[in-house]
Scaffold this motif. Structure first.
Motif, short mmCIF file in Angstrom:
data_model
loop_
_atom_site.label_atom_id
_atom_site.label_comp_id
_atom_site.label_asym_id
_atom_site.label_seq_id
_atom_site.Cartn_x
_atom_site.Cartn_y
_atom_site.Cartn_z
N MET A 69 23.89 31.62 -27.43
CA MET A 69 24.53 30.42 -26.49
C MET A 69 24.32 30.63 -25.09
O MET A 69 24.65 31.78 -24.59
CB MET A 69 25.67 30.27 -26.83
CG MET A 69 26.50 29.10 -26.10
SD MET A 69 25.93 27.40 -26.56
CE MET A 69 26.49 26.39 -25.48
N ARG A 70 23.66 29.76 -24.22
CA ARG A 70 23.59 29.88 -23.00
C ARG A 70 23.38 28.60 -22.42
O ARG A 70 23.04 27.56 -23.05
CB ARG A 70 22.45 30.71 -22.50
CG ARG A 70 21.08 30.37 -23.03
CD ARG A 70 20.18 31.09 -22.34
NE ARG A 70 18.76 30.45 -22.76
CZ ARG A 70 17.55 30.72 -22.13
NH1 ARG A 70 17.62 31.33 -20.87
NH2 ARG A 70 16.50 29.79 -22.38
N THR A 71 23.58 28.19 -21.14
CA THR A 71 23.17 27.14 -20.33
C THR A 71 21.58 26.84 -20.27
O THR A 71 20.73 27.74 -20.78
CB THR A 71 23.52 26.98 -19.11
OG1 THR A 71 22.91 28.15 -18.17
CG2 THR A 71 25.25 27.10 -18.95
N GLN A 72 21.10 25.53 -20.33
CA GLN A 72 19.70 25.36 -20.15
C GLN A 72 19.32 26.03 -18.89
O GLN A 72 19.74 26.01 -17.83
CB GLN A 72 19.61 23.86 -19.96
CG GLN A 72 18.21 23.40 -20.13
CD GLN A 72 17.95 21.83 -20.01
OE1 GLN A 72 19.06 21.31 -20.21
NE2 GLN A 72 16.72 21.24 -19.98
N SER A 73 17.94 26.57 -18.84
CA SER A 73 17.34 26.90 -17.86
C SER A 73 17.18 26.04 -16.77
O SER A 73 16.60 24.89 -17.00
CB SER A 73 16.08 27.87 -18.28
OG SER A 73 16.16 28.81 -19.29
N ILE A 74 17.35 26.72 -15.53
CA ILE A 74 17.07 25.68 -14.33
C ILE A 74 15.52 25.61 -14.20
O ILE A 74 14.81 26.72 -13.85
CB ILE A 74 17.72 25.98 -12.97
CG1 ILE A 74 19.14 25.96 -13.51
CG2 ILE A 74 17.25 25.24 -11.99
CD1 ILE A 74 20.23 26.69 -12.06
N PRO A 75 14.92 24.69 -14.02
CA PRO A 75 13.36 24.39 -13.75
C PRO A 75 13.12 25.19 -12.28
O PRO A 75 13.78 25.01 -11.25
CB PRO A 75 12.87 23.04 -13.57
CG PRO A 75 13.96 22.28 -14.43
CD PRO A 75 15.26 23.14 -13.96
N SER B 14 24.82 32.93 -18.84
CA SER B 14 25.58 33.28 -20.17
C SER B 14 26.24 34.62 -20.20
O SER B 14 26.80 35.07 -19.03
CB SER B 14 24.11 33.66 -21.09
OG SER B 14 24.47 34.16 -22.35
N LEU B 15 26.80 35.13 -21.08
CA LEU B 15 27.66 36.30 -21.15
C LEU B 15 26.56 37.47 -21.04
O LEU B 15 25.55 37.57 -21.73
CB LEU B 15 28.36 36.67 -22.35
CG LEU B 15 29.48 35.59 -22.61
CD1 LEU B 15 30.12 35.99 -24.00
CD2 LEU B 15 30.54 35.60 -21.53
N GLN B 16 26.91 38.45 -20.21
CA GLN B 16 26.08 39.83 -20.01
C GLN B 16 26.40 40.52 -21.48
O GLN B 16 27.49 40.74 -22.06
CB GLN B 16 26.74 40.49 -19.11
CG GLN B 16 26.01 42.00 -18.91
CD GLN B 16 24.63 41.96 -18.76
OE1 GLN B 16 23.71 41.80 -19.62
NE2 GLN B 16 24.32 41.87 -17.48
N GLY B 17 25.08 40.95 -22.23
CA GLY B 17 25.50 41.49 -23.53
C GLY B 17 25.26 42.87 -23.40
O GLY B 17 25.45 43.47 -24.51
#
Length: 232
Positions: free
Chosen positions: A1-7, A23-26
């Motif tokens: 789960m993460r936000t949509q990439s910025i173009p 996103s969360l650092q994994g």
């Protein structure tokens, strides 16, 4: 789960980027923190277990000011510059300094095959040591180690018992645990099919305990949470 990439749309100059996402650092010391990831395009290595091969090619040039602007919109404290291999682009060093000057807590994920000496020491440099199973063991740049500080980290990705024994010897030979805040031993994940706890994980944890190694065991949190095969 993460936000949509910025173009990545600015053709002006700066750096070639594959994506910017939130996103969360994994993994590593900041695991669990909401983080903006800046993924630079390109890598001179071809590790067998790489989970970001989509960043090897393509990308779009992105101006430095626009990178900072896009990062700032997330209202996050932490920024991780990753790849690919970020240091393959010389302007990465400028980006890292600018992020620090802008007040962000910054980490850099790097292969350990390129010079880290010019990287701002405010950056937490997470330096890989390539194990034999990566097929890039010969690329380890030992000259980097005198530049490491207690603000930095070292990571070994381990695929089998032979990797573990090699890593244990390398760790002791170069006294790496004395150079950085944390040495990570991480089991390699499969990159096909459903991502799950890698079969090596329990064995690796047991080997570390048996040998009383001065390292930390880690799993990639993002893959466990979101079954994320691309490491995002």
């Amino acid at each position: 789960m993460r936000t949509q990439s910025i173009p990545v749309t600015d053709p002006a100059a700066g750096l070639k980027l594959t994506e910017i996402f939130y996103s969360l650092q994994g993994e590593a010391n900041e695991a669990g923190h909401p983080t903006v990831f800046v993924r630079l395009t390109g890598c001179p290595l071809r590790c067998v277990y790489c989970d970001t091969t989509y960043s090897f090619d393509g990308g779009t040039r992105f101006g430095l000011d626009d990178i900072i602007q896009q990062i700032s919109q997330y209202n996050a404290k932490y920024v991780c510059v990753t790849g690919g291999e970020p240091l393959a682009q010389p302007n990465c060093v400028v980006l890292l300094k600018t992020l620090c000057d802008s007040g962000f807590k910054v980490s850099l994920e790097t292969s350990g095959a390129l010079d880290i000496s010019k990287v701002d020491t405010r950056v937490s440099r997470i330096v890989d040591v390539k194990t034999p199973s990566s097929h890039e063991q010969h690329r380890n740049m030992i000259e980097n180690y005198p530049h490491l500080t207690q603000h930095d980290q070292i990571k070994f990705v381990i695929s089998d018992r032979a990797d573990y024994e090699w890593s244990k010897d390398f760790l002791m030979q170069h006294q790496l645990a004395n150079l950085v805040s944390t040495v990570w031993f991480s089991p390699a994940f499969a990159i096909e099919g459903n991502v799950r706890l890698p079969p090596l994980a329990r064995n690796l944890a047991q080997w570390i305990l048996e040998d009383h190694l001065p390292v930390k065991f880690q799993l990639q949190l993002h893959k466990l949470l979101w079954q994320d095969e691309k490491g995002r």
